[in-house]
Design a protein around this motif. Sequence first.
Motif, short mmCIF file in Angstrom:
data_model
loop_
_atom_site.label_atom_id
_atom_site.label_comp_id
_atom_site.label_asym_id
_atom_site.label_seq_id
_atom_site.Cartn_x
_atom_site.Cartn_y
_atom_site.Cartn_z
N HIS A 298 0.83 -1.21 0.00
CA HIS A 298 0.00 0.00 0.00
C HIS A 298 0.86 1.25 0.00
O HIS A 298 2.06 1.20 0.30
CB HIS A 298 -0.99 0.01 1.17
N LEU A 299 0.23 2.34 -0.35
CA LEU A 299 0.85 3.65 -0.39
C LEU A 299 0.16 4.57 0.60
O LEU A 299 -1.08 4.54 0.74
CB LEU A 299 0.74 4.29 -1.77
N THR A 300 0.91 5.39 1.28
CA THR A 300 0.34 6.52 2.01
C THR A 300 0.63 7.77 1.20
O THR A 300 1.76 7.96 0.72
CB THR A 300 0.92 6.64 3.43
N CYS A 301 -0.38 8.61 1.03
CA CYS A 301 -0.29 9.73 0.09
C CYS A 301 -0.94 10.99 0.65
O CYS A 301 -1.77 10.91 1.57
CB CYS A 301 -1.03 9.40 -1.22
N PRO A 302 -0.62 12.15 0.08
CA PRO A 302 -1.43 13.34 0.35
C PRO A 302 -2.84 13.13 -0.20
O PRO A 302 -3.09 12.15 -0.93
CB PRO A 302 -0.70 14.45 -0.44
N GLU A 303 -3.76 14.03 0.13
CA GLU A 303 -5.10 13.90 -0.45
C GLU A 303 -5.04 14.11 -1.96
O GLU A 303 -4.06 14.60 -2.50
CB GLU A 303 -6.09 14.84 0.25
N GLY A 304 -6.13 13.75 -2.64
CA GLY A 304 -6.09 13.60 -4.08
C GLY A 304 -5.76 14.84 -4.89
O GLY A 304 -5.00 14.76 -5.87
N TYR A 305 -6.30 15.99 -4.52
CA TYR A 305 -6.06 17.20 -5.32
C TYR A 305 -4.61 17.67 -5.20
O TYR A 305 -4.00 18.11 -6.18
CB TYR A 305 -7.02 18.32 -4.93
N ALA A 309 -1.91 17.86 -8.38
CA ALA A 309 -1.12 19.03 -8.78
C ALA A 309 0.35 18.66 -8.96
O ALA A 309 0.99 19.04 -9.95
CB ALA A 309 -1.29 20.14 -7.76
N HIS A 310 0.89 17.90 -8.02
CA HIS A 310 2.30 17.52 -8.09
C HIS A 310 2.56 16.49 -9.20
O HIS A 310 3.49 16.65 -10.00
CB HIS A 310 2.76 16.97 -6.74
N SER A 311 1.78 15.43 -9.24
CA SER A 311 2.06 14.36 -10.20
C SER A 311 1.92 14.84 -11.64
O SER A 311 2.71 14.47 -12.51
CB SER A 311 1.16 13.16 -9.96
N SER A 312 0.92 15.68 -11.91
CA SER A 312 0.74 16.16 -13.28
C SER A 312 1.90 17.05 -13.72
O SER A 312 2.34 16.98 -14.88
CB SER A 312 -0.59 16.91 -13.41
N LEU A 313 2.43 17.84 -12.81
CA LEU A 313 3.59 18.69 -13.16
C LEU A 313 4.87 17.87 -13.26
O LEU A 313 5.73 18.16 -14.10
CB LEU A 313 3.75 19.80 -12.12
N ILE A 314 5.02 16.85 -12.42
CA ILE A 314 6.18 15.97 -12.53
C ILE A 314 6.22 15.31 -13.90
O ILE A 314 7.27 15.27 -14.57
CB ILE A 314 6.14 14.91 -11.41
N ALA A 334 4.66 4.50 -18.90
CA ALA A 334 5.62 5.49 -19.41
C ALA A 334 6.81 5.69 -18.48
O ALA A 334 7.95 5.85 -18.93
CB ALA A 334 4.92 6.83 -19.64
N TYR A 335 6.56 5.66 -17.16
CA TYR A 335 7.60 6.08 -16.23
C TYR A 335 7.88 5.11 -15.08
O TYR A 335 8.70 5.41 -14.22
CB TYR A 335 7.22 7.46 -15.64
N GLY A 336 7.24 3.95 -15.08
CA GLY A 336 7.58 2.94 -14.11
C GLY A 336 6.84 3.06 -12.79
O GLY A 336 6.17 4.05 -12.50
N GLU A 337 7.02 2.01 -11.97
CA GLU A 337 6.27 1.92 -10.72
C GLU A 337 6.71 2.91 -9.66
O GLU A 337 5.97 3.18 -8.70
CB GLU A 337 6.37 0.49 -10.16
N ASP A 338 7.90 3.47 -9.79
CA ASP A 338 8.41 4.40 -8.78
C ASP A 338 8.05 5.86 -9.07
O ASP A 338 8.42 6.75 -8.30
CB ASP A 338 9.92 4.28 -8.65
N LEU A 339 7.33 6.10 -10.17
CA LEU A 339 6.93 7.48 -10.49
C LEU A 339 6.23 8.13 -9.31
O LEU A 339 6.51 9.28 -8.95
CB LEU A 339 6.02 7.49 -11.71
N VAL A 340 5.29 7.44 -8.70
CA VAL A 340 4.50 8.03 -7.62
C VAL A 340 5.36 8.43 -6.42
O VAL A 340 5.01 9.33 -5.67
CB VAL A 340 3.36 7.07 -7.20
N LEU A 341 6.51 7.77 -6.25
CA LEU A 341 7.38 8.08 -5.13
C LEU A 341 8.07 9.43 -5.30
O LEU A 341 8.66 9.95 -4.35
CB LEU A 341 8.41 6.97 -4.94
N GLU A 342 7.99 10.01 -6.50
CA GLU A 342 8.52 11.36 -6.73
C GLU A 342 7.60 12.44 -6.19
O GLU A 342 8.01 13.60 -6.06
CB GLU A 342 8.77 11.58 -8.22
N VAL A 343 6.37 12.09 -5.87
CA VAL A 343 5.42 13.05 -5.32
C VAL A 343 5.72 13.27 -3.85
O VAL A 343 5.82 12.30 -3.09
CB VAL A 343 3.97 12.55 -5.49
#
Length: 356
Positions: A298-305, A309-314, A334-343
């Motif tokens: 599982h992932l722990t994340c900021p709320e969706g909005y 904002a961050h993922s779309s700009l990344i 396109a960018y692999g499973e670790d893309l989300v970890l850049e947020v």
Amino acid sequence: MEKSSLLLYGANGYTGQLIVDICHEYGVVPILAARREEAIRPLADRIGTQYRVVDLSDQEGLRRALADVKVVLHAAGPFKFTARPMIEACLATHTHYLDITGEIEVFELAKQYDAAARKAGVMLLPGAGFDVVPTDCLALYLKKQLPDATHLKLAFETVGGGLSHGTASTMVEGLGKGGAVRENGKIVTKNLGHKSLWIEINGRRRFFMTIPWGDVSTACHTTGIPNIETYTGISPRVHSLLRFQGLYNWLLGSDLVKKIAKNRVDKISGPTEAMRQLASSTVWGEVTNASADRRTAHLTCPEGYTLTAHSSLIIAKKVLAGNFKVGYQTPASAYGEDLVLEVPGVERVGECRGWL
């Protein structure tokens, strides 16, 4: 002409403004665009950038607006109405296309343009936000843990926060349509909440029900897994009521009910910054194979909005730098499973338990 710019369409919307507010963190100064000058000019003046006024129904005007643009980040939904004209304009002008949709039908639409995008040398990547970056990346991560997986479950829950006008409008358009899953490679219509699941994450048991999340479309493209279910957190009491929605879909989908709902949506402005800072989200996934071997994470994340904002700009910044794959893509393809970890604020953590 060398293209180097990013155009943010729908910059005056709730999520669009969040994207504008953090552009400086990524060293990006976008051209802002919308269909009304009075809606976009003050925002452009505030950050000192260009703006363009164009309606999505004006294909010739769209092509002029995109002639010198390398990447479009499309943030004006509901995308079932707005994606096609923007995609077609991007193909005509050899402009990369990103959006923040979570609508299954929009992912399926974009996929139909794969050959045209490859011919034009551009990438079409819908779902560059909370729909579907974290779930898509988790799906690929789990697939790599169990390469022969045949079944995938994905679930998400947000604690705190709220809905924007755009999200609520998309939900209204989905009234009366029920749910969807992927079975043996095909998308199949089901009643909303036809299945439920208890999941234990960090020692807390949570209740989830099936919904038609975008990964019903995208996760198959990303992982090749043919059987996919997507869930959202909800109270068992509400789920017990929604299980009977199929009996009333004819009414929920009527023009009258949608008109009433849209009138209420018009009063929604979206969660405040304080609400977003206090909110958080969790994304859970499980894969199984024919031998009943199982992997979860599982992932722990900021709320969706905030995440959107961050993922779309990344992603937009990667494309601007020439890092892209042509044709139809999902975030993880396109960018692999670790893309989300850049947020900022995202962490991928260990095993957890789930029960039917």
